[in-house]
Design a protein around this motif. Structure first.
Motif, short mmCIF file in Angstrom:
data_model
loop_
_atom_site.label_atom_id
_atom_site.label_comp_id
_atom_site.label_asym_id
_atom_site.label_seq_id
_atom_site.Cartn_x
_atom_site.Cartn_y
_atom_site.Cartn_z
N ILE A 1 8.96 23.72 -17.20
CA ILE A 1 7.61 23.81 -16.66
C ILE A 1 7.12 25.26 -16.76
CG2 ILE A 1 6.14 23.45 -14.65
CD1 ILE A 1 7.36 20.88 -15.70
N SER A 2 5.97 25.46 -17.38
CA SER A 2 5.40 26.79 -17.52
C SER A 2 4.96 27.35 -16.18
CB SER A 2 4.20 26.75 -18.47
OG SER A 2 3.45 27.95 -18.40
N ARG A 3 5.15 28.64 -15.99
CA ARG A 3 4.71 29.28 -14.75
C ARG A 3 3.20 29.22 -14.57
NH1 ARG A 3 6.72 35.31 -14.91
NH2 ARG A 3 8.65 34.17 -15.42
N ASN A 4 2.48 28.99 -15.66
CA ASN A 4 1.02 28.89 -15.56
C ASN A 4 0.56 27.62 -14.83
OD1 ASN A 4 0.47 31.32 -16.89
ND2 ASN A 4 0.60 30.34 -18.89
N ARG A 5 1.49 26.68 -14.62
CA ARG A 5 1.15 25.45 -13.92
C ARG A 5 1.60 25.48 -12.45
NH1 ARG A 5 2.11 19.91 -16.56
NH2 ARG A 5 0.31 19.49 -15.21
N ILE A 6 2.11 26.63 -12.03
CA ILE A 6 2.64 26.76 -10.67
C ILE A 6 1.85 27.82 -9.90
CG2 ILE A 6 4.70 27.19 -9.27
CD1 ILE A 6 4.90 24.84 -11.31
N LEU A 7 1.52 27.49 -8.66
CA LEU A 7 1.00 28.48 -7.72
C LEU A 7 2.03 28.65 -6.62
CD1 LEU A 7 -2.72 27.31 -7.37
CD2 LEU A 7 -1.93 29.38 -8.49
N ILE A 8 2.48 29.86 -6.41
CA ILE A 8 3.42 30.14 -5.33
C ILE A 8 2.61 30.37 -4.05
CG2 ILE A 8 5.16 31.72 -4.44
CD1 ILE A 8 6.18 29.98 -6.73
N LYS A 9 2.89 29.57 -3.05
CA LYS A 9 2.12 29.56 -1.81
C LYS A 9 2.76 30.52 -0.80
CE LYS A 9 -0.11 25.78 0.73
NZ LYS A 9 0.02 24.33 0.99
N ILE A 10 1.96 31.49 -0.34
CA ILE A 10 2.45 32.56 0.53
C ILE A 10 1.46 32.76 1.68
CG2 ILE A 10 3.02 35.03 0.63
CD1 ILE A 10 3.51 34.90 -2.43
N ALA A 11 1.98 33.01 2.89
CA ALA A 11 1.11 33.27 4.04
C ALA A 11 0.34 34.58 3.84
CB ALA A 11 1.93 33.35 5.32
N SER A 12 -0.92 34.59 4.32
CA SER A 12 -1.81 35.74 4.11
C SER A 12 -1.60 36.84 5.14
CB SER A 12 -3.27 35.28 4.14
OG SER A 12 -3.53 34.36 3.12
N THR A 13 -0.34 37.27 5.30
CA THR A 13 -0.03 38.49 6.05
C THR A 13 -0.20 39.66 5.10
OG1 THR A 13 2.29 38.30 5.39
CG2 THR A 13 1.68 37.29 7.50
N TRP A 14 -0.20 40.87 5.63
CA TRP A 14 -0.27 42.04 4.75
C TRP A 14 0.92 42.06 3.81
CZ3 TRP A 14 -3.78 45.26 3.09
CH2 TRP A 14 -3.38 46.41 2.40
N GLU A 15 2.10 41.73 4.35
CA GLU A 15 3.33 41.73 3.55
C GLU A 15 3.27 40.65 2.47
OE1 GLU A 15 4.09 43.51 7.52
OE2 GLU A 15 3.15 41.65 6.85
N GLY A 16 2.72 39.50 2.82
CA GLY A 16 2.57 38.42 1.83
C GLY A 16 1.60 38.79 0.73
N ILE A 17 0.51 39.44 1.10
CA ILE A 17 -0.49 39.85 0.11
C ILE A 17 0.09 40.90 -0.84
CG2 ILE A 17 -2.73 40.99 -0.19
CD1 ILE A 17 -3.52 39.66 2.53
N LYS A 18 0.87 41.83 -0.30
CA LYS A 18 1.52 42.84 -1.15
C LYS A 18 2.53 42.20 -2.10
CE LYS A 18 -0.90 45.41 -0.70
NZ LYS A 18 -1.59 46.39 -1.58
N ALA A 19 3.25 41.19 -1.61
CA ALA A 19 4.18 40.47 -2.48
C ALA A 19 3.42 39.79 -3.61
CB ALA A 19 4.96 39.44 -1.67
N ALA A 20 2.31 39.15 -3.27
CA ALA A 20 1.50 38.46 -4.28
C ALA A 20 0.96 39.43 -5.31
CB ALA A 20 0.35 37.72 -3.60
N GLU A 21 0.59 40.63 -4.87
CA GLU A 21 0.07 41.64 -5.80
C GLU A 21 1.11 41.96 -6.87
OE1 GLU A 21 -2.54 45.71 -5.43
OE2 GLU A 21 -0.99 45.36 -3.93
N THR A 22 2.35 42.10 -6.46
CA THR A 22 3.44 42.36 -7.41
C THR A 22 3.68 41.16 -8.31
OG1 THR A 22 4.55 43.92 -5.93
CG2 THR A 22 5.91 42.86 -7.60
#
Length: 324
Positions: A123-144
Motif C-alpha cells: 500500500i502506497s503511503r500516498n493512500r494513508i493519513l496518519i491521524k494525530i491529536a492536535s497538541t503542539w507536540e503532535g503538530i510538530k511531529a506532523a511537520e516532520t
C-alpha cells in the motif's frame, strides 16, 4: 438527486466507520477509523480473520508478551486499513496511540512504523493519513512527517489556534470536531438544542475554511463528529466531511435542493487578519479557549481509554489463540 448525491458533487464525503460493509454501501472517497471503531469492528464475526491474521503475525515476531500485543495492535489497524482501501478509491486515516499525544519523537516513530507495515503490504503511503491529536507536540511531529512524504490528519481540533498551527506546519488535513463543540455549548448555555445556523461547531469550521482559503494554505479542512444532518448541510462545499453511516443513510433518503455554503471564491472576499503563530501563541490561544482546552483533554483521555479497551480485547484473544 438525493442530498447525499448533491453533497458529493461539492464536497468529498468520508465514511467515519471501521465497518467495511457500511463503507461499501455509501461509497465514500475516503474513510477514517479510530480505536473505538476498530474495537467495534474487531468484535464482528465477519472480520475475525483480520484479528487472527494479526495475532499470527505478532506471534511470528517473537519477543515479550507486551511487544507482541503492540505488534498485533499495529498490524490490526493496518489490516483494517488495507481492507478498506480495497473499497474506497482514496485514503484511509490510521490513528497513532493517543497516549503519545505529548511525545513528538514517539509519535514520529509510531507513524513511520505504521507506514512501513502498509508499504510491506503493497500500500502506497500516498493512500494513508496518519491521524494525530492536535497538541503542539503532535503538530510538530506532523511537520516532520510531512517532509518525509507521510501525510497526516490532525484530529481532536477544537480551537482556531490549533488550525492555524497545523496549516503553518504544512499538514495535509485537519479534522475540526463539530459535534463535540456543539455538545460543550449545549452544556455551557444550559439549553437542549442549538439550530445548525447558530451552531458554534459549524461556525468554527466555517471560520477555519475561510481563513485557509483566504491565505492560500494547502491544508484540507474535514469537518467531523456530527450530531445531525443540519450541521452537515451548513458546511456543504467544505473540502471534506467525515460522516457516520447513520447520518449518511439519512442524507441518502432525503430529497430537496442543497445550497453550497462554502467556496474558495467567497472565502477570498472575507475581511480577516492573518494570525501569527509560534508555540507561545499556540498555548496562550488554547488556554484562553475554555471549550478547546477541555475538549482536547477529554478527547485524548477518551481515545486513550478506547486504546486500552482494544488492547484488553486483543490481549484476551491472543491468549485464547495460544491456549493460555
Amino acid at each position: 438527486m438525493n442530498l447525499l448525491e448533491q453533497l458529493k458533487s461539492m464536497t468529498i464525503v468520508v465514511a467515519d466507520t471501521g465497518d467495511i460493509e457500511s463503507i461499501a454501501q455509501y461509497q465514500p472517497r475516503d474513510t477514517t477509523t479510530n480505536p473505538s471503531l476498530l474495537l467495534k469492528a474487531a468484535q464482528m464475526p465477519q472480520y475475525a480473520h483480520l484479528l487472527d491474521q494479526s495475532i499470527a503475525f505478532a506471534d511470528s515476531l517473537g519477543g515479550s508478551e507486551d511487544g507482541k500485543l503492540q505488534a498485533c495492535m499495529d498490524k490490526l489497524a493496518v489490516s483494517f486499513g488495507k481492507e478498506i482501501l480495497q473499497i474506497v478509491p482514496g485514503r484511509v486515516s490510521t490513528e497513532v496511540d493517543a497516549r503519545l499525544s505529548f511525545d513528538t519523537e514517539a509519535t514520529i516513530a509510531k507513524a513511520r512504523h505504521l507506514i512501513e507495515l502498509y508499504e510491506a503490504d503493497g500500500i502506497s503511503r500516498n493512500r494513508i493519513l496518519i491521524k494525530i491529536a492536535s497538541t503542539w507536540e503532535g503538530i510538530k511531529a506532523a511537520e516532520t512527517l510531512e517532509k518525509e512524504g507521510i501525510h497526516c490528519n490532525l484530529t481532536l481540533l477544537f480551537g482556531f489556534g490549533q488550525a492555524v498551527a497545523c496549516a503553518k506546519a504544512g499538514v495535509t488535513l485537519i479534522s475540526p470536531f463539530v459535534g463535540r463543540i456543539h455538545d460543550w455549548y449545549l452544556k455551557d448555555r444550559g439549553v437542549k438544542s442549538i439550530e445548525p445556523t447558530d451552531d458554534p461547531g459549524v461556525h468554527s469550521v466555517q471560520r477555519i475554511y475561510n481563513y485557509f482559503k483566504k491565505y492560500g494554505f494547502k491544508t484540507e479542512v474535514m469537518g467531523a463528529s456530527f450530531r445531525n444532518t443540519g450541521e452537515i448541510l451548513e458546511l456543504a462545499g467544505c473540502d471534506l466531511l467525515t460522516i457516520s453511516p447513520e447520518l449518511l443513510g439519512e442524507l441518502q433518503k432525503a430529497d430537496g435542493k442543497l445550497e453550497r455554503k462554502l467556496s474558495p471564491e467567497s472565502a477570498k472576499k472575507q475581511d480577516v487578519p492573518e494570525t501569527a503563530m509560534d508555540e507561545k501563541t499556540f498555548r496562550w490561544m488554547l488556554n484562553e479557549d475554555a471549550m478547546a482546552t477541555e475538549k482536547l483533554a477529554e478527547g485524548i483521555r477518551k481515545f486513550a481509554a478506547d486504546i486500552v479497551k482494544l488492547e484488553q480485547f486483543v490481549g484476551k484473544r491472543m491468549k485464547q489463540a495460544v491456549g493460555v
